[in-house]
Design a protein around this motif. Structure first.
Motif, mmCIF file in Angstrom:
data_model
loop_
_atom_site.group_PDB
_atom_site.id
_atom_site.type_symbol
_atom_site.label_atom_id
_atom_site.label_comp_id
_atom_site.label_asym_id
_atom_site.label_seq_id
_atom_site.Cartn_x
_atom_site.Cartn_y
_atom_site.Cartn_z
ATOM 1 N N TYR A 1 0.832 -1.207 0.000
ATOM 2 C CA TYR A 1 0.000 0.000 0.000
ATOM 3 C C TYR A 1 0.866 1.256 0.000
ATOM 4 O O TYR A 1 0.666 2.164 -0.804
ATOM 5 C CB TYR A 1 -0.936 -0.003 1.207
ATOM 6 N N ALA A 2 1.837 1.311 0.899
ATOM 7 C CA ALA A 2 2.669 2.512 1.031
ATOM 8 C C ALA A 2 3.460 2.806 -0.241
ATOM 9 O O ALA A 2 3.500 3.947 -0.713
ATOM 10 C CB ALA A 2 3.618 2.354 2.219
ATOM 11 N N LEU A 3 4.071 1.775 -0.812
ATOM 12 C CA LEU A 3 4.889 1.998 -2.011
ATOM 13 C C LEU A 3 4.030 2.271 -3.234
ATOM 14 O O LEU A 3 4.394 3.086 -4.092
ATOM 15 C CB LEU A 3 5.819 0.815 -2.235
ATOM 16 N N GLY A 4 2.894 1.602 -3.326
ATOM 17 C CA GLY A 4 1.975 1.866 -4.435
ATOM 18 C C GLY A 4 1.427 3.278 -4.369
ATOM 19 O O GLY A 4 1.380 3.997 -5.373
ATOM 20 N N LYS A 5 1.011 3.695 -3.180
ATOM 21 C CA LYS A 5 0.468 5.044 -3.007
ATOM 22 C C LYS A 5 1.545 6.092 -3.268
ATOM 23 O O LYS A 5 1.274 7.122 -3.877
ATOM 24 C CB LYS A 5 -0.106 5.200 -1.602
ATOM 25 N N ARG A 6 2.761 5.820 -2.821
ATOM 26 C CA ARG A 6 3.872 6.749 -3.074
ATOM 27 C C ARG A 6 4.087 6.932 -4.573
ATOM 28 O O ARG A 6 4.296 8.046 -5.052
ATOM 29 C CB ARG A 6 5.144 6.224 -2.410
#
Length: 160
Positions: A52-57
């Motif tokens: 989630y964090a890397l995709g959203k980033r």
């Protein structure tokens, strides 16, 4: 001498036909890995939060015009080589033009392949313009590194 030449030619023709037949039947073709849908609750929370964090980033890059590159702890070498500022800028131009600003994403399903240790997370992306739904796929290996990150048009069923 003619008979020897004809026999040699016939043998060559038979050999050539057999090798074509083998290639046509697909005996030596590698099959794609098979992913099985798993319950989102069964997937490690570390993997879920990393995806989630890397995709959203990555998707927020289009909103802010600044990309914080992935580190070797976050992504495989292959991903680090493929993702560059120029490619992201080009992708962002198209996304902003068609979909508008990125707002958020929701995890819809997780797929697992135990053979190669990959987990694919499928997210529905929410954008400013709501007429079309985009999907973000984040693939993570057992070392919790991104092995692939792609966007596609949303389809309710998974297609590799």
């Amino acid at each position: 001498m003619k008979k020897v030449a004809y026999c040699f030619l016939l043998l060559l023709l038979i050999t050539a036909c057999k090798s074509r037949k083998t290639a046509a039947t697909g005996e030596h073709v590698e099959k794609k890995p098979e992913f099985i849908k798993v319950s989102i609750n069964e997937v490690s929370s570390v993997k879920k939060s990393r995806a989630y964090a890397l995709g959203k980033r990555m998707l927020n890059t289009c909103n802010t015009s600044t990309f914080k590159p992935f580190t070797k702890e976050e992504a495989t070498d292959e991903v680090l080589k493929k993702i560059n500022k120029d490619k992201i800028a080009m992708t962002c131009q198209n996304i902003l033009r068609v979909f508008g600003q990125f707002q958020d994403m929701k995890l819809v399903e997780a797929l697992r392949n135990d053979e190669d240790g990959l987990t694919i997370f499928r997210y529905k992306c929410e954008y400013e313009k709501k007429y079309k739904i985009k999907e973000l796929r984040v693939s993570i290996n057992d070392e919790n590194k991104i092995t692939a990150i792609t966007t596609k048009d949303w389809n309710d069923t998974y297609h590799p």
